[in-house]
Design a protein around this motif. Structure first.
Motif, PDB file in Angstrom:
ATOM      1  N   VAL A  58      19.061  -4.107  -6.690  1.00 29.75           N
ATOM      2  CA  VAL A  58      17.742  -4.742  -6.609  1.00 29.75           C
ATOM      3  C   VAL A  58      16.866  -4.143  -7.702  1.00 29.75           C
ATOM      4  O   VAL A  58      16.594  -2.934  -7.693  1.00 29.75           O
ATOM      5  N   VAL A  59      16.462  -4.976  -8.655  1.00 36.37           N
ATOM      6  CA  VAL A  59      15.540  -4.548  -9.709  1.00 36.37           C
ATOM      7  C   VAL A  59      14.178  -5.151  -9.401  1.00 36.37           C
ATOM      8  O   VAL A  59      14.017  -6.365  -9.379  1.00 36.37           O
ATOM      9  N   VAL A  60      13.207  -4.293  -9.149  1.00 34.30           N
ATOM     10  CA  VAL A  60      11.887  -4.743  -8.725  1.00 34.30           C
ATOM     11  C   VAL A  60      10.911  -4.623  -9.886  1.00 34.30           C
ATOM     12  O   VAL A  60      10.733  -3.543 -10.452  1.00 34.30           O
ATOM     13  N   ASP A  61      10.292  -5.726 -10.256  1.00 31.53           N
ATOM     14  CA  ASP A  61       9.290  -5.743 -11.324  1.00 31.53           C
ATOM     15  C   ASP A  61       7.935  -5.391 -10.724  1.00 31.53           C
ATOM     16  O   ASP A  61       7.291  -6.213 -10.084  1.00 31.53           O
ATOM     17  N   VAL A  62       7.508  -4.141 -10.916  1.00 32.72           N
ATOM     18  CA  VAL A  62       6.233  -3.688 -10.339  1.00 32.72           C
ATOM     19  C   VAL A  62       5.180  -3.453 -11.425  1.00 32.72           C
ATOM     20  O   VAL A  62       4.170  -2.791 -11.187  1.00 32.72           O
ATOM     21  N   ARG A  63       5.382  -4.012 -12.606  1.00 30.93           N
ATOM     22  CA  ARG A  63       4.482  -3.719 -13.720  1.00 30.93           C
ATOM     23  C   ARG A  63       3.033  -4.088 -13.433  1.00 30.93           C
ATOM     24  O   ARG A  63       2.129  -3.275 -13.629  1.00 30.93           O
ATOM     25  N   GLU A  64       2.794  -5.317 -12.985  1.00 26.11           N
ATOM     26  CA  GLU A  64       1.416  -5.744 -12.743  1.00 26.11           C
ATOM     27  C   GLU A  64       0.827  -5.030 -11.533  1.00 26.11           C
ATOM     28  O   GLU A  64      -0.342  -4.640 -11.540  1.00 26.11           O
ATOM     29  N   GLU A  65       1.624  -4.873 -10.480  1.00 30.81           N
ATOM     30  CA  GLU A  65       1.138  -4.154  -9.300  1.00 30.81           C
ATOM     31  C   GLU A  65       0.786  -2.722  -9.656  1.00 30.81           C
ATOM     32  O   GLU A  65      -0.249  -2.188  -9.210  1.00 30.81           O
ATOM     33  N   PHE A  66       1.619  -2.087 -10.465  1.00 29.41           N
ATOM     34  CA  PHE A  66       1.352  -0.710 -10.872  1.00 29.41           C
ATOM     35  C   PHE A  66       0.082  -0.646 -11.718  1.00 29.41           C
ATOM     36  O   PHE A  66      -0.773   0.229 -11.520  1.00 29.41           O
ATOM     37  N   ALA A  67      -0.066  -1.571 -12.656  1.00 31.32           N
ATOM     38  CA  ALA A  67      -1.240  -1.564 -13.531  1.00 31.32           C
ATOM     39  C   ALA A  67      -2.525  -1.769 -12.744  1.00 31.32           C
ATOM     40  O   ALA A  67      -3.506  -1.033 -12.916  1.00 31.32           O
ATOM     41  N   ASN A  68      -2.534  -2.773 -11.858  1.00 28.04           N
ATOM     42  CA  ASN A  68      -3.768  -3.151 -11.176  1.00 28.04           C
ATOM     43  C   ASN A  68      -4.058  -2.315  -9.929  1.00 28.04           C
ATOM     44  O   ASN A  68      -5.230  -2.082  -9.605  1.00 28.04           O
ATOM     45  N   THR A 191      -9.121 -10.906 -25.268  1.00 29.08           N
ATOM     46  CA  THR A 191      -8.975 -10.736 -23.826  1.00 29.08           C
ATOM     47  C   THR A 191      -7.598 -10.186 -23.468  1.00 29.08           C
ATOM     48  O   THR A 191      -6.578 -10.643 -23.984  1.00 29.08           O
ATOM     49  N   VAL A 192      -7.587  -9.196 -22.575  1.00 31.85           N
ATOM     50  CA  VAL A 192      -6.330  -8.565 -22.158  1.00 31.85           C
ATOM     51  C   VAL A 192      -6.361  -8.311 -20.658  1.00 31.85           C
ATOM     52  O   VAL A 192      -7.428  -8.229 -20.046  1.00 31.85           O
ATOM     53  N   SER A 193      -5.189  -8.205 -20.060  1.00 29.33           N
ATOM     54  CA  SER A 193      -5.067  -7.708 -18.691  1.00 29.33           C
ATOM     55  C   SER A 193      -5.089  -6.183 -18.742  1.00 29.33           C
ATOM     56  O   SER A 193      -5.057  -5.578 -19.824  1.00 29.33           O
ATOM     57  N   VAL A 194      -5.113  -5.555 -17.576  1.00 23.30           N
ATOM     58  CA  VAL A 194      -5.074  -4.091 -17.543  1.00 23.30           C
ATOM     59  C   VAL A 194      -3.788  -3.576 -18.185  1.00 23.30           C
ATOM     60  O   VAL A 194      -3.804  -2.653 -19.003  1.00 23.30           O
ATOM     61  N   ALA A 195      -2.656  -4.192 -17.825  1.00 26.24           N
ATOM     62  CA  ALA A 195      -1.370  -3.765 -18.390  1.00 26.24           C
ATOM     63  C   ALA A 195      -1.360  -3.928 -19.907  1.00 26.24           C
ATOM     64  O   ALA A 195      -0.871  -3.059 -20.635  1.00 26.24           O
ATOM     65  N   GLU A 196      -1.888  -5.029 -20.404  1.00 22.80           N
ATOM     66  CA  GLU A 196      -1.923  -5.265 -21.846  1.00 22.80           C
ATOM     67  C   GLU A 196      -2.832  -4.268 -22.549  1.00 22.80           C
ATOM     68  O   GLU A 196      -2.518  -3.813 -23.655  1.00 22.80           O
ATOM     69  N   ALA A 197      -3.940  -3.919 -21.927  1.00 22.46           N
ATOM     70  CA  ALA A 197      -4.842  -2.924 -22.525  1.00 22.46           C
ATOM     71  C   ALA A 197      -4.138  -1.588 -22.683  1.00 22.46           C
ATOM     72  O   ALA A 197      -4.219  -0.943 -23.738  1.00 22.46           O
ATOM     73  N   VAL A 198      -3.434  -1.155 -21.628  1.00 20.69           N
ATOM     74  CA  VAL A 198      -2.706   0.118 -21.700  1.00 20.69           C
ATOM     75  C   VAL A 198      -1.648   0.060 -22.788  1.00 20.69           C
ATOM     76  O   VAL A 198      -1.499   0.989 -23.596  1.00 20.69           O
ATOM     77  N   GLN A 199      -0.912  -1.045 -22.846  1.00 18.80           N
ATOM     78  CA  GLN A 199       0.168  -1.172 -23.809  1.00 18.80           C
ATOM     79  C   GLN A 199      -0.348  -1.184 -25.245  1.00 18.80           C
ATOM     80  O   GLN A 199       0.144  -0.448 -26.108  1.00 18.80           O
ATOM     81  N   ARG A 200      -1.343  -2.010 -25.525  1.00 24.17           N
ATOM     82  CA  ARG A 200      -1.848  -2.124 -26.898  1.00 24.17           C
ATOM     83  C   ARG A 200      -2.499  -0.832 -27.375  1.00 24.17           C
ATOM     84  O   ARG A 200      -2.260  -0.385 -28.498  1.00 24.17           O
ATOM     85  N   LEU A 201      -3.323  -0.259 -26.530  1.00 25.65           N
ATOM     86  CA  LEU A 201      -3.976   0.982 -26.922  1.00 25.65           C
ATOM     87  C   LEU A 201      -2.962   2.118 -27.015  1.00 25.65           C
ATOM     88  O   LEU A 201      -3.097   2.995 -27.879  1.00 25.65           O
ATOM     89  N   GLY A 202      -1.953   2.099 -26.159  1.00 24.52           N
ATOM     90  CA  GLY A 202      -0.918   3.119 -26.237  1.00 24.52           C
ATOM     91  C   GLY A 202      -0.170   3.068 -27.548  1.00 24.52           C
ATOM     92  O   GLY A 202       0.138   4.101 -28.148  1.00 24.52           O
ATOM     93  N   HIS A 203       0.120   1.872 -28.018  1.00 26.96           N
ATOM     94  CA  HIS A 203       0.836   1.733 -29.280  1.00 26.96           C
ATOM     95  C   HIS A 203      -0.024   2.223 -30.444  1.00 26.96           C
ATOM     96  O   HIS A 203       0.438   2.985 -31.307  1.00 26.96           O
ATOM     97  N   ARG A 204      -1.280   1.817 -30.473  1.00 28.35           N
ATOM     98  CA  ARG A 204      -2.150   2.192 -31.588  1.00 28.35           C
ATOM     99  C   ARG A 204      -2.513   3.670 -31.545  1.00 28.35           C
ATOM    100  O   ARG A 204      -2.585   4.329 -32.590  1.00 28.35           O
ATOM    101  N   ALA A 205      -2.738   4.207 -30.356  1.00 29.57           N
ATOM    102  CA  ALA A 205      -3.094   5.630 -30.255  1.00 29.57           C
ATOM    103  C   ALA A 205      -1.886   6.526 -30.460  1.00 29.57           C
ATOM    104  O   ALA A 205      -2.001   7.622 -31.021  1.00 29.57           O
ATOM    105  N   GLY A 206      -0.712   6.061 -30.026  1.00 28.26           N
ATOM    106  CA  GLY A 206       0.480   6.890 -30.120  1.00 28.26           C
ATOM    107  C   GLY A 206       0.852   7.254 -31.543  1.00 28.26           C
ATOM    108  O   GLY A 206       1.370   8.342 -31.791  1.00 28.26           O
ATOM    109  N   VAL A 207       0.579   6.361 -32.494  1.00 28.45           N
ATOM    110  CA  VAL A 207       0.949   6.660 -33.878  1.00 28.45           C
ATOM    111  C   VAL A 207       0.041   7.719 -34.488  1.00 28.45           C
ATOM    112  O   VAL A 207       0.329   8.238 -35.567  1.00 28.45           O
ATOM    113  N   HIS A 208      -1.046   8.057 -33.793  1.00 28.71           N
ATOM    114  CA  HIS A 208      -1.941   9.119 -34.253  1.00 28.71           C
ATOM    115  C   HIS A 208      -1.821  10.376 -33.391  1.00 28.71           C
ATOM    116  O   HIS A 208      -2.642  11.285 -33.508  1.00 28.71           O
TER     117      HIS A 208
END
Length: 332
Positions: A58-68, A191-208
């Motif tokens: 059983v693979v459970v997709d909890v990405r949105e639940e975890f984010a929100n 416009t972004v969801s919470v998950a998208e905000a974490v992902q996009r900012l994580g990518h841009r901040a991670g390279v620094h």
């Protein structure tokens, strides 16, 4: 009657050996939760579990639940360990416990097996006192999927989603985060969801090198670090002074509860309610500069800086968080 066990299954050699052993003693239902780290081949995980002897995977997709339901409350409570580092495993653990218990009840399993330690066992026991809990010792393997999440990741050594702070010196990146009532709703006007905000900012901040820290191992949480920094700055100019002072104590207590494995404590929900009410005035834009391991709030709108993170692709093996291509939720 054949014994049926639900096993928290992250993949890897250690969990494969455990699954093989348990399969010789009864029917094993392997459960993997996708917390959005984006670095797990879920199709390969299914094949591996089947080959290791699982009766069902059983693979459970909890990405949105975890984010929100978990990351957002942590953000609004400015939840930091020692007032510096975002929570990682402790934030995902209660959701994993809930998924294991739900699967056990749905499949009429009598036991749950895992390698997540006493904190996870305590949560499972709180949710389902009638279930037998089997704690496993898996050598040389990260703790389940709770160590690899959208919000951040933890490892015994090495970093996977941040570069050294010196890699992009001289190439700062400026970003604007928009909040509405404490919820991140846009990055640079998009416009972004919470998950998208974490992902996009994580990518841009991670390279620094933003969000990299050491605390009983290597941790990096670039998206979380940027969002908490922006949210704290916005609260400093939108909250009433007395409310802000009181909320700082609530924030610390919230972080302590979750860090100590007390997500299901009767105290957390009242704290959540206070924090949510306090967010009613927390709206606006925050401009930050990502550079040399820091996310610095810019006092005044400056010139547009070079957005390194939007096009950068790390050459040293780091993986941007949250990019998993998710197949169907369950398979047997």
């Amino acid at each position: 009657m054949t014994r049926r066990v639900v096993l928290a299954y992250p993949g890897g050699h250690g969990s494969s050996a455990v699954l093989n052993l348990l399969a010789g003693q009864g029917e094993v239902i392997a459960v993997a939760a996708d917390f959005g780290a984006g670095d797990v081949d879920l199709c390969a995980l299914r094949r591996q579990a089947t080959a290791d002897g699982a009766a069902e995977i059983v693979v459970v997709d909890v990405r949105e639940e975890f984010a929100n339901g978990y990351c957002l409350p942590a953000l609004q409570a400015n939840a930091l360990i020692l007032d510096r580092h975002p929570l990682v495993e402790a934030l995902a653990r209660p959701l994993l416990a809930s998924q294991l218990v739900a699967t056990a009840k749905d499949r009429n399993a009598s036991a749950v097996a895992h390698s997540g330690g006493d904190a996870l066992s305590s949560m499972i026991a709180t949710l389902a006192p009638d279930l037998e809990i089997v704690e496993l010792s898996v050598q040389g393997e990260q703790e389940l999927s709770t160590s690899r999440t959208l919000w951040g990741r933890a490892a015994t050594s090495g970093y996977r989603c941040t570069e050294d702070a010196v890699v992009n010196l001289g190439m700062p990146d400026e970003v604007v985060v928009t909040f509405e009532q404490g919820v991140p709703v846009a990055v640079d006007g998009e416009t972004v969801s919470v998950a998208e905000a974490v992902q996009r900012l994580g990518h841009r901040a991670g390279v620094h090198g933003v969000g990299r820290f050491e605390l009983a191992g290597s941790h990096d949480a670039p998206g979380a670090a940027v969002l908490v920094a922006a949210h704290q700055e916005l609260e400093s100019v939108t909250l009433d002074r007395d409310l802000a002072r009181f909320k700082r104590g609530v924030d610390r207590r919230w972080a302590e509860l979750v860090h100590d494995g007390l997500w299901f404590s009767p105290l957390r929900e009242p704290l959540d309610a206070f924090v949510r009410r306090a967010q009613e005035s927390v709206s606006g834009e925050v401009r930050l500069v990502l550079h040399a391991g820091s996310a610095t709030v810019a006092g005044l709108p400056g010139r547009r800086l070079r957005p390194v993170g939007r096009r950068y692709r790390p050459a040293t093996g780091q993986t941007p968080l949250g990019s998993t291509q998710h197949p169907s939720t369950q398979a047997s």
